[in-house]
Write a protein that holds these residues in place. Sequence first.
Motif, PDB file in Angstrom:
ATOM      1  N   TYR A 157     -13.608  -1.523   6.562  1.00  0.00           N
ATOM      2  CA  TYR A 157     -14.940  -2.143   6.562  1.00  0.00           C
ATOM      3  C   TYR A 157     -14.954  -3.424   5.722  1.00  0.00           C
ATOM      4  O   TYR A 157     -15.535  -4.423   6.126  1.00  0.00           O
ATOM      5  N   SER A 158     -14.290  -3.386   4.564  1.00  0.00           N
ATOM      6  CA  SER A 158     -14.319  -4.524   3.643  1.00  0.00           C
ATOM      7  C   SER A 158     -13.168  -5.502   3.855  1.00  0.00           C
ATOM      8  O   SER A 158     -13.107  -6.548   3.214  1.00  0.00           O
ATOM      9  N   ARG A 159     -12.230  -5.117   4.727  1.00  0.00           N
ATOM     10  CA  ARG A 159     -11.042  -5.920   5.015  1.00  0.00           C
ATOM     11  C   ARG A 159     -10.178  -6.122   3.772  1.00  0.00           C
ATOM     12  O   ARG A 159      -9.648  -7.197   3.529  1.00  0.00           O
ATOM     13  N   HIS A 160     -10.068  -5.058   2.986  1.00  0.00           N
ATOM     14  CA  HIS A 160      -9.200  -5.037   1.822  1.00  0.00           C
ATOM     15  C   HIS A 160      -8.142  -3.957   2.032  1.00  0.00           C
ATOM     16  O   HIS A 160      -8.313  -3.054   2.846  1.00  0.00           O
ATOM     17  N   ASP A 161      -7.087  -4.046   1.262  1.00  0.00           N
ATOM     18  CA  ASP A 161      -6.039  -3.033   1.276  1.00  0.00           C
ATOM     19  C   ASP A 161      -6.553  -1.758   0.598  1.00  0.00           C
ATOM     20  O   ASP A 161      -7.390  -1.829  -0.302  1.00  0.00           O
ATOM     21  N   ARG A 162      -6.048  -0.602   1.005  1.00  0.00           N
ATOM     22  CA  ARG A 162      -6.462   0.677   0.405  1.00  0.00           C
ATOM     23  C   ARG A 162      -6.210   0.696  -1.097  1.00  0.00           C
ATOM     24  O   ARG A 162      -7.016   1.203  -1.865  1.00  0.00           O
ATOM     25  N   LYS A 163      -5.081   0.137  -1.543  1.00  0.00           N
ATOM     26  CA  LYS A 163      -4.774   0.104  -2.972  1.00  0.00           C
ATOM     27  C   LYS A 163      -5.800  -0.730  -3.737  1.00  0.00           C
ATOM     28  O   LYS A 163      -6.146  -0.405  -4.872  1.00  0.00           O
ATOM     29  N   PHE A 164      -6.271  -1.794  -3.148  1.00  0.00           N
ATOM     30  CA  PHE A 164      -7.289  -2.639  -3.772  1.00  0.00           C
ATOM     31  C   PHE A 164      -8.583  -1.854  -3.948  1.00  0.00           C
ATOM     32  O   PHE A 164      -9.232  -1.926  -4.998  1.00  0.00           O
ATOM     33  N   VAL A 165      -8.958  -1.088  -2.937  1.00  0.00           N
ATOM     34  CA  VAL A 165     -10.168  -0.258  -2.995  1.00  0.00           C
ATOM     35  C   VAL A 165     -10.009   0.814  -4.077  1.00  0.00           C
ATOM     36  O   VAL A 165     -10.918   1.031  -4.888  1.00  0.00           O
ATOM     37  N   LEU A 166      -8.867   1.482  -4.120  1.00  0.00           N
ATOM     38  CA  LEU A 166      -8.622   2.510  -5.136  1.00  0.00           C
ATOM     39  C   LEU A 166      -8.673   1.924  -6.547  1.00  0.00           C
ATOM     40  O   LEU A 166      -9.225   2.531  -7.463  1.00  0.00           O
ATOM     41  N   THR A 167      -8.123   0.735  -6.727  1.00  0.00           N
ATOM     42  CA  THR A 167      -8.177   0.073  -8.033  1.00  0.00           C
ATOM     43  C   THR A 167      -9.621  -0.218  -8.418  1.00  0.00           C
ATOM     44  O   THR A 167     -10.017  -0.003  -9.569  1.00  0.00           O
ATOM     45  N   ALA A 168     -10.419  -0.696  -7.478  1.00  0.00           N
ATOM     46  CA  ALA A 168     -11.831  -0.969  -7.755  1.00  0.00           C
ATOM     47  C   ALA A 168     -12.572   0.308  -8.136  1.00  0.00           C
ATOM     48  O   ALA A 168     -13.415   0.303  -9.044  1.00  0.00           O
TER      49      ALA A 168
END
Length: 71
Positions: free
Chosen positions: A18-29
Amino acid sequence: MNEASPSPWMTVKEVATYSRHDRKFVLTALRRSQLRGFQACVNGTWRIHRDDVDTWIRGEKPSRRRGLTAA
């Protein structure tokens, strides 16, 4: 024909798409509390409300905790 409305709760994979980010980026956030999410238990599956994802995408800080019962 009654179709159930889609759930506002998203998984990390759905948020990444949905956000067009990598899964690792989402987990870090999530771990840095930049994105508000919910885990039922330690190391459980994250659930993130779509409104919180939209807030995060806009660059705003999360405003409050949200439980799974919120719509």
